[in-house]
Motif scaffolding. Structure first.
Motif, PDB file in Angstrom:
ATOM      1  N   HIS A 235     -13.249 112.157  42.772  1.00 16.45           N
ATOM      2  CA  HIS A 235     -11.855 111.784  42.520  1.00 16.45           C
ATOM      3  C   HIS A 235     -11.559 110.403  43.089  1.00 16.45           C
ATOM      4  O   HIS A 235     -11.022 109.528  42.391  1.00 16.45           O
ATOM      5  CB  HIS A 235     -10.952 112.841  43.147  1.00 16.45           C
ATOM      6  N   VAL A 236     -11.927 110.182  44.347  1.00 18.06           N
ATOM      7  CA  VAL A 236     -11.544 108.932  45.001  1.00 18.06           C
ATOM      8  C   VAL A 236     -12.416 107.769  44.538  1.00 18.06           C
ATOM      9  O   VAL A 236     -11.922 106.649  44.340  1.00 18.06           O
ATOM     10  CB  VAL A 236     -11.591 109.081  46.536  1.00 18.06           C
ATOM     11  N   MET A 237     -13.711 108.005  44.310  1.00 22.83           N
ATOM     12  CA  MET A 237     -14.574 106.898  43.877  1.00 22.83           C
ATOM     13  C   MET A 237     -14.199 106.442  42.478  1.00 22.83           C
ATOM     14  O   MET A 237     -14.194 105.240  42.187  1.00 22.83           O
ATOM     15  CB  MET A 237     -16.042 107.325  43.936  1.00 22.83           C
ATOM     16  N   GLY A 238     -13.884 107.385  41.609  1.00 22.07           N
ATOM     17  CA  GLY A 238     -13.471 107.008  40.266  1.00 22.07           C
ATOM     18  C   GLY A 238     -12.173 106.238  40.253  1.00 22.07           C
ATOM     19  O   GLY A 238     -12.032 105.237  39.537  1.00 22.07           O
ATOM     20  N   HIS A 239     -11.215 106.661  41.090  1.00 24.93           N
ATOM     21  CA  HIS A 239      -9.919 105.999  41.112  1.00 24.93           C
ATOM     22  C   HIS A 239      -9.990 104.626  41.772  1.00 24.93           C
ATOM     23  O   HIS A 239      -9.252 103.719  41.399  1.00 24.93           O
ATOM     24  CB  HIS A 239      -8.891 106.874  41.839  1.00 24.93           C
ATOM     25  N   MET A 240     -10.861 104.476  42.768  1.00 22.80           N
ATOM     26  CA  MET A 240     -10.969 103.178  43.445  1.00 22.80           C
ATOM     27  C   MET A 240     -11.415 102.097  42.469  1.00 22.80           C
ATOM     28  O   MET A 240     -10.832 101.015  42.398  1.00 22.80           O
ATOM     29  CB  MET A 240     -11.952 103.283  44.622  1.00 22.80           C
ATOM     30  N   THR A 241     -12.467 102.393  41.697  1.00 17.70           N
ATOM     31  CA  THR A 241     -12.964 101.398  40.748  1.00 17.70           C
ATOM     32  C   THR A 241     -12.019 101.219  39.574  1.00 17.70           C
ATOM     33  O   THR A 241     -11.743 100.094  39.150  1.00 17.70           O
ATOM     34  CB  THR A 241     -14.355 101.813  40.234  1.00 17.70           C
ATOM     35  N   ALA A 242     -11.518 102.350  39.040  1.00 18.55           N
ATOM     36  CA  ALA A 242     -10.612 102.262  37.894  1.00 18.55           C
ATOM     37  C   ALA A 242      -9.357 101.475  38.258  1.00 18.55           C
ATOM     38  O   ALA A 242      -8.868 100.660  37.480  1.00 18.55           O
ATOM     39  CB  ALA A 242     -10.239 103.663  37.415  1.00 18.55           C
TER      40      ALA A 242
ATOM     41  N   VAL B 286     -15.732 108.284  51.470  1.00 13.41           N
ATOM     42  CA  VAL B 286     -16.872 107.783  50.703  1.00 13.41           C
ATOM     43  C   VAL B 286     -18.051 107.492  51.622  1.00 13.41           C
ATOM     44  O   VAL B 286     -19.208 107.811  51.296  1.00 13.41           O
ATOM     45  CB  VAL B 286     -16.479 106.523  49.910  1.00 13.41           C
ATOM     46  N   LEU B 287     -17.776 106.914  52.783  1.00 13.98           N
ATOM     47  CA  LEU B 287     -18.853 106.607  53.722  1.00 13.98           C
ATOM     48  C   LEU B 287     -19.556 107.887  54.176  1.00 13.98           C
ATOM     49  O   LEU B 287     -20.787 107.944  54.249  1.00 13.98           O
ATOM     50  CB  LEU B 287     -18.293 105.856  54.932  1.00 13.98           C
ATOM     51  N   GLU B 288     -18.794 108.927  54.470  1.00 16.99           N
ATOM     52  CA  GLU B 288     -19.414 110.189  54.875  1.00 16.99           C
ATOM     53  C   GLU B 288     -20.235 110.776  53.729  1.00 16.99           C
ATOM     54  O   GLU B 288     -21.298 111.369  53.950  1.00 16.99           O
ATOM     55  CB  GLU B 288     -18.357 111.196  55.325  1.00 16.99           C
ATOM     56  N   ALA B 289     -19.762 110.597  52.501  1.00 18.31           N
ATOM     57  CA  ALA B 289     -20.511 111.088  51.341  1.00 18.31           C
ATOM     58  C   ALA B 289     -21.867 110.395  51.253  1.00 18.31           C
ATOM     59  O   ALA B 289     -22.878 111.030  50.924  1.00 18.31           O
ATOM     60  CB  ALA B 289     -19.715 110.865  50.060  1.00 18.31           C
TER      61      ALA B 289
END
Length: 222
Positions: A78-85, A121-124
């Protein structure tokens, strides 16, 4: 304190990303998950705390994701997709008078804002080294991101703001490296010590992006 169960008995019946119930509640749960996981880390986060933030029971979470691990993966996607988009959208709506679209894209990707999302994201990235499911999620998100960034670089060439001799993948990787590097450093420097201001970032990014642009014909002629 009793350990939280890893999953429900019927966990196999629920798949990651399967939409059940209100899409609005699903988004609220994902946003809350980003906050809780970003603040506490995966191990210390509790599903009950995420549900409480949204005013629902844990049943609303387990109806969508079978366990905390799957919820964590969904939050990362959810967060990685929204950050780039979000960065790409900001860049595409930038007026030429403000800066080039490429400047706006990189400025957004390396913005000091969004500490909780960056922490998640870093923990991922760390968990991905030992967890195949998280690794699959991170790899998929990074692959989608680099494809979007490479496409954006190609558009920049068509618009005359990116040097046609440069590799689209190289430009994309540069953007990703800047973003990931900031994620790592800013997570450690949480108090803001030594972190630049937004204006300082924009100034530096503009200088870096100038090197990505086409050669200056006027300078070459001289």
């Amino acid at each position: 304190m009793a350990r939280e169960p890893l999953s429900r008995p019927d966990a196999a019946l629920v798949t990651r990303g399967e939409s059940r119930g209100s899409p609005q509640i699903t988004k609220q749960l994902l946003d809350a998950s980003v906050t809780v996981f970003g603040q506490n880390g995966f191990e210390s986060s509790r599903v009950a705390d995420i549900a409480r933030r949204c005013g629902v029971t844990t049943g609303a979470i387990y109806a969508r994701w079978p366990n905390k691990r799957e919820l964590f993966v969904a939050a990362v996607e959810h967060v990685m997709g929204h950050m780039t988009a979000g960065a790409l959208e900001d860049a595409r709506t930038t007026s030429p008078e403000e800066c080039t679209a490429l400047d706006a894209l990189v400025s957004s990707l390396v913005s000091p804002d969004g500490d909780l999302a960056r922490s998640l994201v870093l923990e991922a990235y760390v968990i991905a080294r030992r967890d195949p499911l998280v690794r699959e999620c991170v790899l998929g998100s990074l692959t989608a991101e680099v494809e979007s960034l490479a496409s954006f670089a190609a558009d920049g060439k068509a618009d005359g703001v990116v040097d046609e001799s440069l590799s689209n993948d190289a430009v994309a990787l540069c953007c990703q490296a800047l973003s990931m590097g900031l994620q790592l450093v800013s997570t450690v420097l949480r108090d803001g010590h030594h972190l630049p201001t937004d204006d300082d970032w924009i100034t530096l990014v503009a200088r870096l992006m100038a090197a990505v642009g086409p050669p200056n014909s006027g300078t070459d002629a001289a």
